[in-house]
Design a protein around this motif. Structure first.
Motif, PDB file in Angstrom:
ATOM      1  N   PRO A  61      -7.611   5.195  -0.495  1.00  0.00           N
ATOM      2  CA  PRO A  61      -8.846   5.054  -1.681  1.00  0.00           C
ATOM      3  C   PRO A  61     -10.286   5.381  -1.158  1.00  0.00           C
ATOM      4  O   PRO A  61     -10.479   5.431   0.014  1.00  0.00           O
ATOM      5  CB  PRO A  61      -8.875   3.566  -1.987  1.00  0.00           C
ATOM      6  CG  PRO A  61      -7.525   2.951  -1.346  1.00  0.00           C
ATOM      7  CD  PRO A  61      -6.859   3.852  -0.386  1.00  0.00           C
ATOM      8  N   ALA A  62     -10.874   6.212  -2.120  1.00  0.00           N
ATOM      9  CA  ALA A  62     -12.225   6.544  -1.705  1.00  0.00           C
ATOM     10  C   ALA A  62     -12.943   5.741  -0.892  1.00  0.00           C
ATOM     11  O   ALA A  62     -13.944   5.922  -0.085  1.00  0.00           O
ATOM     12  CB  ALA A  62     -13.026   7.322  -2.681  1.00  0.00           C
ATOM     13  N   ASP A  63     -12.926   4.381  -1.174  1.00  0.00           N
ATOM     14  CA  ASP A  63     -13.723   3.145  -0.856  1.00  0.00           C
ATOM     15  C   ASP A  63     -13.163   2.580   0.453  1.00  0.00           C
ATOM     16  O   ASP A  63     -13.712   1.337   0.925  1.00  0.00           O
ATOM     17  CB  ASP A  63     -14.125   2.077  -1.940  1.00  0.00           C
ATOM     18  CG  ASP A  63     -12.961   1.485  -2.545  1.00  0.00           C
ATOM     19  OD1 ASP A  63     -11.608   1.972  -2.253  1.00  0.00           O
ATOM     20  OD2 ASP A  63     -12.994   0.482  -3.429  1.00  0.00           O
ATOM     21  N   VAL A  64     -12.145   2.896   0.928  1.00  0.00           N
ATOM     22  CA  VAL A  64     -11.277   2.245   2.113  1.00  0.00           C
ATOM     23  C   VAL A  64     -12.168   1.918   3.273  1.00  0.00           C
ATOM     24  O   VAL A  64     -11.876   0.853   4.072  1.00  0.00           O
ATOM     25  CB  VAL A  64      -9.944   3.088   2.314  1.00  0.00           C
ATOM     26  CG1 VAL A  64     -10.401   4.158   3.282  1.00  0.00           C
ATOM     27  CG2 VAL A  64      -9.007   2.063   3.322  1.00  0.00           C
ATOM     28  N   ARG A  80      -1.866   4.107  11.989  1.00  0.00           N
ATOM     29  CA  ARG A  80      -2.595   3.758  10.766  1.00  0.00           C
ATOM     30  C   ARG A  80      -3.970   4.122  10.603  1.00  0.00           C
ATOM     31  O   ARG A  80      -4.417   4.384   9.442  1.00  0.00           O
ATOM     32  CB  ARG A  80      -2.115   2.113  10.594  1.00  0.00           C
ATOM     33  CG  ARG A  80      -2.702   1.708   9.139  1.00  0.00           C
ATOM     34  CD  ARG A  80      -2.521   0.265   9.027  1.00  0.00           C
ATOM     35  NE  ARG A  80      -3.026  -0.371   7.745  1.00  0.00           N
ATOM     36  CZ  ARG A  80      -3.245  -1.467   7.539  1.00  0.00           C
ATOM     37  NH1 ARG A  80      -2.794  -2.404   8.459  1.00  0.00           N
ATOM     38  NH2 ARG A  80      -3.906  -2.031   6.453  1.00  0.00           N
ATOM     39  N   LEU A  81      -4.874   4.027  11.832  1.00  0.00           N
ATOM     40  CA  LEU A  81      -5.930   4.459  11.655  1.00  0.00           C
ATOM     41  C   LEU A  81      -6.227   5.514  11.624  1.00  0.00           C
ATOM     42  O   LEU A  81      -7.034   6.356  10.696  1.00  0.00           O
ATOM     43  CB  LEU A  81      -6.682   3.787  12.978  1.00  0.00           C
ATOM     44  CG  LEU A  81      -8.180   4.294  13.123  1.00  0.00           C
ATOM     45  CD1 LEU A  81      -9.182   3.806  12.064  1.00  0.00           C
ATOM     46  CD2 LEU A  81      -8.517   3.899  14.575  1.00  0.00           C
ATOM     47  N   PHE A  82      -5.352   6.640  12.051  1.00  0.00           N
ATOM     48  CA  PHE A  82      -5.594   7.944  12.030  1.00  0.00           C
ATOM     49  C   PHE A  82      -5.327   8.461  10.786  1.00  0.00           C
ATOM     50  O   PHE A  82      -6.101   9.413  10.139  1.00  0.00           O
ATOM     51  CB  PHE A  82      -4.606   8.732  12.986  1.00  0.00           C
ATOM     52  CG  PHE A  82      -4.937   8.746  14.407  1.00  0.00           C
ATOM     53  CD1 PHE A  82      -6.379   8.270  14.900  1.00  0.00           C
ATOM     54  CD2 PHE A  82      -4.137   8.900  15.457  1.00  0.00           C
ATOM     55  CE1 PHE A  82      -6.919   8.208  16.145  1.00  0.00           C
ATOM     56  CE2 PHE A  82      -4.548   8.834  16.551  1.00  0.00           C
ATOM     57  CZ  PHE A  82      -5.914   8.455  17.212  1.00  0.00           C
ATOM     58  N   ARG A  83      -4.170   7.725  10.022  1.00  0.00           N
ATOM     59  CA  ARG A  83      -3.906   8.052   8.784  1.00  0.00           C
ATOM     60  C   ARG A  83      -5.053   7.890   7.780  1.00  0.00           C
ATOM     61  O   ARG A  83      -5.457   8.648   6.622  1.00  0.00           O
ATOM     62  CB  ARG A  83      -2.514   7.612   8.003  1.00  0.00           C
ATOM     63  CG  ARG A  83      -1.493   8.025   8.957  1.00  0.00           C
ATOM     64  CD  ARG A  83      -0.126   7.245   8.252  1.00  0.00           C
ATOM     65  NE  ARG A  83       0.119   7.852   7.106  1.00  0.00           N
ATOM     66  CZ  ARG A  83       1.163   7.642   6.553  1.00  0.00           C
ATOM     67  NH1 ARG A  83       2.244   7.062   7.259  1.00  0.00           N
ATOM     68  NH2 ARG A  83       1.356   8.113   5.368  1.00  0.00           N
ATOM     69  N   LEU A  84      -5.629   6.963   7.795  1.00  0.00           N
ATOM     70  CA  LEU A  84      -6.764   6.604   6.990  1.00  0.00           C
ATOM     71  C   LEU A  84      -8.136   7.419   7.249  1.00  0.00           C
ATOM     72  O   LEU A  84      -8.804   7.845   6.508  1.00  0.00           O
ATOM     73  CB  LEU A  84      -7.337   4.932   7.226  1.00  0.00           C
ATOM     74  CG  LEU A  84      -6.366   3.863   6.744  1.00  0.00           C
ATOM     75  CD1 LEU A  84      -6.924   2.585   7.237  1.00  0.00           C
ATOM     76  CD2 LEU A  84      -6.252   4.058   5.477  1.00  0.00           C
ATOM     77  N   LEU A  85      -8.411   7.682   8.460  1.00  0.00           N
ATOM     78  CA  LEU A  85      -9.343   8.725   8.840  1.00  0.00           C
ATOM     79  C   LEU A  85      -8.982   9.986   8.289  1.00  0.00           C
ATOM     80  O   LEU A  85      -9.838  10.654   7.748  1.00  0.00           O
ATOM     81  CB  LEU A  85      -9.545   8.850  10.423  1.00  0.00           C
ATOM     82  CG  LEU A  85     -10.112   7.745  11.096  1.00  0.00           C
ATOM     83  CD1 LEU A  85      -9.946   7.868  12.547  1.00  0.00           C
ATOM     84  CD2 LEU A  85     -11.409   7.487  10.604  1.00  0.00           C
TER      85      LEU A  85
END
Length: 389
Positions: free
Chosen positions: A179-182, A236-241
């Motif tokens: 999501p854009a606001d993650v 998981r952090l890398f995927r969000l970034l």
């Protein structure tokens, strides 16, 4: 492996409890017993499993520590484990009842493996997951072959998922669900510095164990190359970034930092430096929620914060949870629990047996203790446990 089987889609806060610390304390006692006659064995167990609050070490790093090959480090560790388990089984000391309660023989393979994987994710201990699983099961009373078999299942799930980590955000018809606001709640938790931030490093640092086969890798669409990770939380952090519109770029393992624990110098590689689209830069380090109050992790975080602010970067500890360090600092804790701990600590250090009694009588939870340690700047040493003002 699917999130259903790993806990990767769960919040690590849901797995945080004193139960895992009970497990750690028993193993720390076993390591201490081993060290009385075989100091190297005690150090092998402590460093491989991260019993002292540091992150578990890869076999490559154990080899560097003891001046041997990776394969020889595995042999030495396996021998140390075998001797420690046989000693505990023969003497009945320390009491291993907590293992039988958490990993009962009556459970099926799938339930046990799912439990072990969820605990791995919550403690960010993927590197030593197979060794942790084997020890937990053996001390719970599972026979040698069953313990090896289920520990192998844990390893296979993690290894399989790491290989599947070579994912792509494309094609457009199947975008990654980021999501854009993650990043909104996490950006509010960043400790921002004043001034113009320095650029991201051009290259990543390379730890001695960067090619250890316990690590995974995945393709970053944003960077157009592979990035290496050590744990599920890091991935998981890398995927969000990689999937966030707010992130312009990032550099994994941006620095090698030194810090001290009681005069002993340690080396740490922060997880990632991130440039956001508003030109702000933050150094982000992954520390599991349950470990944020440990003295070793706080010393490591202090080195990261100093490095970040010296470059006018923001600083953030990313826990992979809905909760962060800032949330623990403002966590509501029953005043009776806090007063009981304050009064006890005024007389000297607190040990594990006393803490067990105190938490039974007051209802203290692990995150409550973490919150009090962080707010009052107490010192939480681990393996063995010791709490001091």
């Amino acid at each position: 492996m699917s999130t259903t089987h790993t806990g990767l889609g769960d919040d690590p806060a849901d797995s945080v409890s004193f139960g895992l610390e009970d497990v750690n304390e028993v193993l720390a006692a076993m390591a201490a017993d081993a060290a009385t006659e075989r100091p190297r064995d005690g150090e092998l167990l402590t460093c491989r499993l991260g019993l002292d609050g540091e992150s578990p070490e890869t076999l490559t790093m154990l080899g560097v520590r003891f001046g041997v090959s990776r394969d020889r480090a595995r042999q030495l560790y396996t021998r140390a484990v075998g001797l420690a388990v046989r000693q505990a089984q023969a003497t009945g000391q320390p009491d291993t009842g907590v293992f039988a309660e958490r990993y009962p023989i009556g459970w099926g393979d799938e339930r046990l493996v799912r439990t072990l994987l969820a605990e791995t994710y919550a403690t960010d201990s993927d590197i030593a997951a197979q060794d942790w699983a084997y020890l937990k099961l053996r001390l719970a009373g599972h026979d040698l072959q069953d313990a090896k078999r289920m520990a192998g299942f844990v390893f296979q799930r993690i290894a399989g998922w790491q290989q599947k980590g070579r994912w792509h955000l494309l094609p457009p018809l199947h975008p990654e669900d980021v999501p854009a606001d993650v990043w909104n709640p996490w950006l509010r938790r960043v400790e921002w510095a004043d001034g113009t931030p320095e650029d991201l490093p051009l290259i990543s640092t390379r730890p001695a164990d960067i090619d250890d086969d316990s690590r995974g890798s995945m393709f970053s669409e944003k960077l157009g190359r592979e990035v290496t990770f050590a744990t599920g939380l890091q991935a998981r952090l890398f995927r969000l970034l990689d999937g966030s519109e707010r992130v312009e770029s990032f550099r994994e393992l941006p620095a090698a930092l030194t810090y001290e624990i009681d005069g002993s110098e340690r080396l740490h590689y922060p997880t990632v430096a991130v440039r956001f689209t508003d030109d702000r830069v933050a150094l982000i380090d992954v520390i599991p929620l349950a470990h944020t109050a440990f003295h070793a992790q706080r010393a490591r975080a202090a080195a990261g914060r100093a490095h970040a602010h010296a470059r006018n970067w923001g600083w953030l500890v990313w826990t992979g949870s809905r909760l962060g360090v800032a949330d623990l600092l403002t966590r509501q804790v029953d005043s009776h629990q806090e007063h009981a701990l304050r009064n006890r600590l005024s007389t000297g250090p607190l040990g594990w047996d006393e803490l067990r009694t105190l938490r039974t009588t007051t209802g203290l939870e692990l995150l409550d203790l973490s919150a009090l340690v962080l707010r009052n700047n107490w010192r939480w040493d681990r393996g063995p446990f010791r709490l001091t003002r």
